[in-house]
Design a protein around this motif. Sequence first.
Motif, PDB file in Angstrom:
ATOM      1  N   HIS A 293      -4.545  35.409   8.564  1.00 52.59           N
ATOM      2  CA  HIS A 293      -3.645  36.293   9.325  1.00 52.59           C
ATOM      3  C   HIS A 293      -4.052  36.293  10.789  1.00 52.59           C
ATOM      4  O   HIS A 293      -5.240  36.425  11.103  1.00 52.59           O
ATOM      5  CB  HIS A 293      -3.730  37.705   8.729  1.00 52.59           C
ATOM      6  CG  HIS A 293      -2.706  38.648   9.261  1.00 52.59           C
ATOM      7  ND1 HIS A 293      -1.374  38.311   9.375  1.00 52.59           N
ATOM      8  CD2 HIS A 293      -2.799  39.927   9.713  1.00 52.59           C
ATOM      9  CE1 HIS A 293      -0.702  39.342   9.865  1.00 52.59           C
ATOM     10  NE2 HIS A 293      -1.543  40.332  10.090  1.00 52.59           N
TER      11      HIS A 293
ATOM     12  N   SER B 158       5.358  36.994  12.112  1.00 52.23           N
ATOM     13  CA  SER B 158       6.553  36.892  12.977  1.00 52.23           C
ATOM     14  C   SER B 158       6.206  36.234  14.305  1.00 52.23           C
ATOM     15  O   SER B 158       6.871  35.280  14.725  1.00 52.23           O
ATOM     16  CB  SER B 158       7.133  38.282  13.253  1.00 52.23           C
ATOM     17  OG  SER B 158       7.608  38.866  12.075  1.00 52.23           O
TER      18      SER B 158
ATOM     19  N   GLY C 111       7.518  40.220   8.801  1.00 49.03           N
ATOM     20  CA  GLY C 111       7.967  41.605   8.664  1.00 49.03           C
ATOM     21  C   GLY C 111       8.790  41.985   9.875  1.00 49.03           C
ATOM     22  O   GLY C 111      10.026  41.897   9.865  1.00 49.03           O
ATOM     23  N   ILE C 112       8.113  42.288  10.968  1.00 50.46           N
ATOM     24  CA  ILE C 112       8.759  42.956  12.097  1.00 50.46           C
ATOM     25  C   ILE C 112       9.985  42.210  12.646  1.00 50.46           C
ATOM     26  O   ILE C 112      10.994  42.843  12.976  1.00 50.46           O
ATOM     27  CB  ILE C 112       7.710  43.252  13.209  1.00 50.46           C
ATOM     28  CG1 ILE C 112       8.217  44.308  14.174  1.00 50.46           C
ATOM     29  CG2 ILE C 112       7.266  41.987  13.921  1.00 50.46           C
ATOM     30  CD1 ILE C 112       8.243  45.690  13.632  1.00 50.46           C
TER      31      ILE C 112
ATOM     32  N   LYS D 193       6.182  45.681   2.670  1.00 45.63           N
ATOM     33  CA  LYS D 193       5.215  46.769   2.466  1.00 45.63           C
ATOM     34  C   LYS D 193       5.688  48.006   3.218  1.00 45.63           C
ATOM     35  O   LYS D 193       6.565  47.927   4.072  1.00 45.63           O
ATOM     36  CB  LYS D 193       3.829  46.322   2.958  1.00 45.63           C
ATOM     37  CG  LYS D 193       3.766  45.957   4.433  1.00 45.63           C
ATOM     38  CD  LYS D 193       2.365  45.509   4.809  1.00 45.63           C
ATOM     39  CE  LYS D 193       2.304  45.061   6.261  1.00 45.63           C
ATOM     40  NZ  LYS D 193       0.952  44.891   6.754  1.00 45.63           N
TER      41      LYS D 193
ATOM     42  N   TYR E  41       8.825  48.595   5.980  1.00 46.48           N
ATOM     43  CA  TYR E  41       8.663  49.109   7.352  1.00 46.48           C
ATOM     44  C   TYR E  41       9.640  50.270   7.595  1.00 46.48           C
ATOM     45  O   TYR E  41      10.239  50.395   8.669  1.00 46.48           O
ATOM     46  CB  TYR E  41       8.900  48.005   8.385  1.00 46.48           C
ATOM     47  CG  TYR E  41       7.885  46.883   8.460  1.00 46.48           C
ATOM     48  CD1 TYR E  41       7.221  46.420   7.339  1.00 46.48           C
ATOM     49  CD2 TYR E  41       7.602  46.259   9.678  1.00 46.48           C
ATOM     50  CE1 TYR E  41       6.299  45.378   7.421  1.00 46.48           C
ATOM     51  CE2 TYR E  41       6.674  45.214   9.765  1.00 46.48           C
ATOM     52  CZ  TYR E  41       6.039  44.781   8.625  1.00 46.48           C
ATOM     53  OH  TYR E  41       5.130  43.738   8.688  1.00 46.48           O
TER      54      TYR E  41
ATOM     55  N   ARG F 112       4.918  34.465   6.721  1.00 51.04           N
ATOM     56  CA  ARG F 112       5.035  35.855   6.222  1.00 51.04           C
ATOM     57  C   ARG F 112       5.590  36.710   7.359  1.00 51.04           C
ATOM     58  O   ARG F 112       4.926  36.894   8.366  1.00 51.04           O
ATOM     59  CB  ARG F 112       3.674  36.430   5.803  1.00 51.04           C
ATOM     60  CG  ARG F 112       2.944  35.668   4.735  1.00 51.04           C
ATOM     61  CD  ARG F 112       1.593  36.326   4.429  1.00 51.04           C
ATOM     62  NE  ARG F 112       0.823  36.607   5.608  1.00 51.04           N
ATOM     63  CZ  ARG F 112      -0.020  35.738   6.186  1.00 51.04           C
ATOM     64  NH1 ARG F 112      -0.185  34.536   5.663  1.00 51.04           N
ATOM     65  NH2 ARG F 112      -0.687  36.080   7.267  1.00 51.04           N
TER      66      ARG F 112
ATOM     67  N   TYR G 190       6.276  48.765  15.122  1.00 52.65           N
ATOM     68  CA  TYR G 190       5.889  48.877  13.703  1.00 52.65           C
ATOM     69  C   TYR G 190       5.701  50.349  13.320  1.00 52.65           C
ATOM     70  O   TYR G 190       6.139  50.804  12.259  1.00 52.65           O
ATOM     71  CB  TYR G 190       4.557  48.181  13.434  1.00 52.65           C
ATOM     72  CG  TYR G 190       4.478  46.693  13.667  1.00 52.65           C
ATOM     73  CD1 TYR G 190       4.498  46.163  14.946  1.00 52.65           C
ATOM     74  CD2 TYR G 190       4.322  45.814  12.603  1.00 52.65           C
ATOM     75  CE1 TYR G 190       4.369  44.800  15.171  1.00 52.65           C
ATOM     76  CE2 TYR G 190       4.188  44.447  12.810  1.00 52.65           C
ATOM     77  CZ  TYR G 190       4.220  43.947  14.103  1.00 52.65           C
ATOM     78  OH  TYR G 190       4.091  42.600  14.310  1.00 52.65           O
TER      79      TYR G 190
ATOM     80  N   ARG H 129     -11.244  41.945   8.745  1.00 52.56           N
ATOM     81  CA  ARG H 129     -10.597  43.034   7.996  1.00 52.56           C
ATOM     82  C   ARG H 129     -10.807  42.740   6.513  1.00 52.56           C
ATOM     83  O   ARG H 129     -11.786  43.171   5.938  1.00 52.56           O
ATOM     84  CB  ARG H 129      -9.118  43.079   8.402  1.00 52.56           C
ATOM     85  CG  ARG H 129      -8.341  44.236   7.826  1.00 52.56           C
ATOM     86  CD  ARG H 129      -6.942  44.351   8.407  1.00 52.56           C
ATOM     87  NE  ARG H 129      -6.015  43.290   7.981  1.00 52.56           N
ATOM     88  CZ  ARG H 129      -4.705  43.315   8.192  1.00 52.56           C
ATOM     89  NH1 ARG H 129      -4.153  44.344   8.827  1.00 52.56           N
ATOM     90  NH2 ARG H 129      -3.921  42.345   7.788  1.00 52.56           N
TER      91      ARG H 129
HETATM   92  C1  PLP Z   1      -1.327  39.907   5.885  1.00 54.10           C
HETATM   93  C2  PLP Z   1      -0.058  40.131   6.647  1.00 54.10           C
HETATM   94  N1  PLP Z   1       0.809  39.131   6.743  1.00 54.10           N
HETATM   95  C3  PLP Z   1       1.978  39.264   7.405  1.00 54.10           C
HETATM   96  C4  PLP Z   1       2.318  40.457   8.009  1.00 54.10           C
HETATM   97  C5  PLP Z   1       3.630  40.573   8.730  1.00 54.10           C
HETATM   98  O1  PLP Z   1       3.443  40.659  10.116  1.00 54.10           O
HETATM   99  P1  PLP Z   1       4.664  40.839  11.095  1.00 54.10           P
HETATM  100  O2  PLP Z   1       5.316  42.124  10.744  1.00 54.10           O
HETATM  101  O3  PLP Z   1       4.049  40.874  12.439  1.00 54.10           O
HETATM  102  O4  PLP Z   1       5.572  39.676  10.880  1.00 54.10           O
HETATM  103  C6  PLP Z   1       1.439  41.528   7.929  1.00 54.10           C
HETATM  104  C7  PLP Z   1       1.770  42.789   8.594  1.00 54.10           C
HETATM  105  O5  PLP Z   1       1.049  43.403   9.302  1.00 54.10           O
HETATM  106  C8  PLP Z   1       0.210  41.373   7.232  1.00 54.10           C
HETATM  107  O6  PLP Z   1      -0.679  42.374   7.124  1.00 54.10           O
END
Ligand code: PLP
Length: 366
Positions: free
Chosen positions: A165, A205, A222-223, A36, A40, A220, A348, A130
Amino acid sequence: MVVDRLRAVINLDNLIHNYKLLKKLNHDKEIFAVVKADAYGHGSVECSLHLEKHGCKYFAVTVLKEAIELRSVGIKSEILIFGKTDPLNASYLSDYNLVQTVDSYEYAFKLSQYGKKIRVHLNIDTGMTRLGIFAQRIEELEKAVSEIKKISELEYIEIAGIYSHFTSAESDKEFTLKQQKLFDELLKRLKAEKINYGLVHLKNSSGLVTLDKNLYDLARCGIAMYGYPPVKTDDEFLPVMSVYAKVIAIKEINKGESVSYGRTFIADKEMTIATIAIGYADGYMRILSNNDFFYFKGYKLPVIGRVCMGLTMINVSGVDIQEGDEVEVFGKNKLLEPMAKRALTITYELLTNMAKPRIDREYIKK
Ligand SMILES: Cc1ncc(COP(=O)(O)O)c(C=O)c1O
């Protein structure tokens, strides 16, 4: 066109290194690559294509438009939308074979009115407050179970997955375990009711790095995939993005002369000042005025005066630096975490700040 201001260099090999590390941490189970917000700030198209080439089969975005962009460049894998697509846009979900997050029966019902099959993942709210079907109280879990049962009975809705989440997996183990317990208990009750919920995913993460037990079908991430796990770990994650900005002017000033708006910096001696082509409109935050440095050939060159919209000044006194040289805003030599602390934010935000069309991107890979 040559780069005349600043560029973000994205190391796709490091991205794949991190992705494989995450997969290993997840005992070789799959990873949803969270791409998304233009991955990043790293470029979702380029990152997703490269990840898919290296075996990634699951992607997650926030917005329908982000998902359609990935399909339009040929991403074949599963794409999950975390956000709430307007039911009036339901045709796109089905035409592009996307997976929509569902957070309530009412929303699922509206989607079902489109009259063609839509695949969904259920978002369960175990603590974020949320989005998600409310499941924060163990004594009221039955309400969530009946809501999900009603969703499962909708004619055109196919439940393909379920997730929750974490709010603070990097800092609050007790609350994280509470969320996990609620989620696991809900799954148990759904199973008992013979409600099919498809793929299960919970860990982000931090969750993946900190919680070793309780495997789910996917995590899931991202960071950490971009090189910045928010928790200390011995696993070697590599930063994917480095940002370089050009010196576009050099000036000598005398004692008593000032730099930038508001004259917050007054020279206490003769100084050499370089003007750098980055500012807050490029995502370089104004809070870093008089409060950061750029790296150049072993020197930490302090930011002086206020950060402007597209320009920032640094003290280069005594340094052999010319117009046209590049300084490192962050990357290998100038770390992002301490910079985020100075900016009173998180990695982030600094990374996603780089999702700007005015920043040139260069991709490197073997
Ligand atoms: C629903 C959801 N899942 C997973 C993530 C990924 O989180 P992260 O970047 O901490 O791994 C996010 C990111 O904020 C998220 O909103």
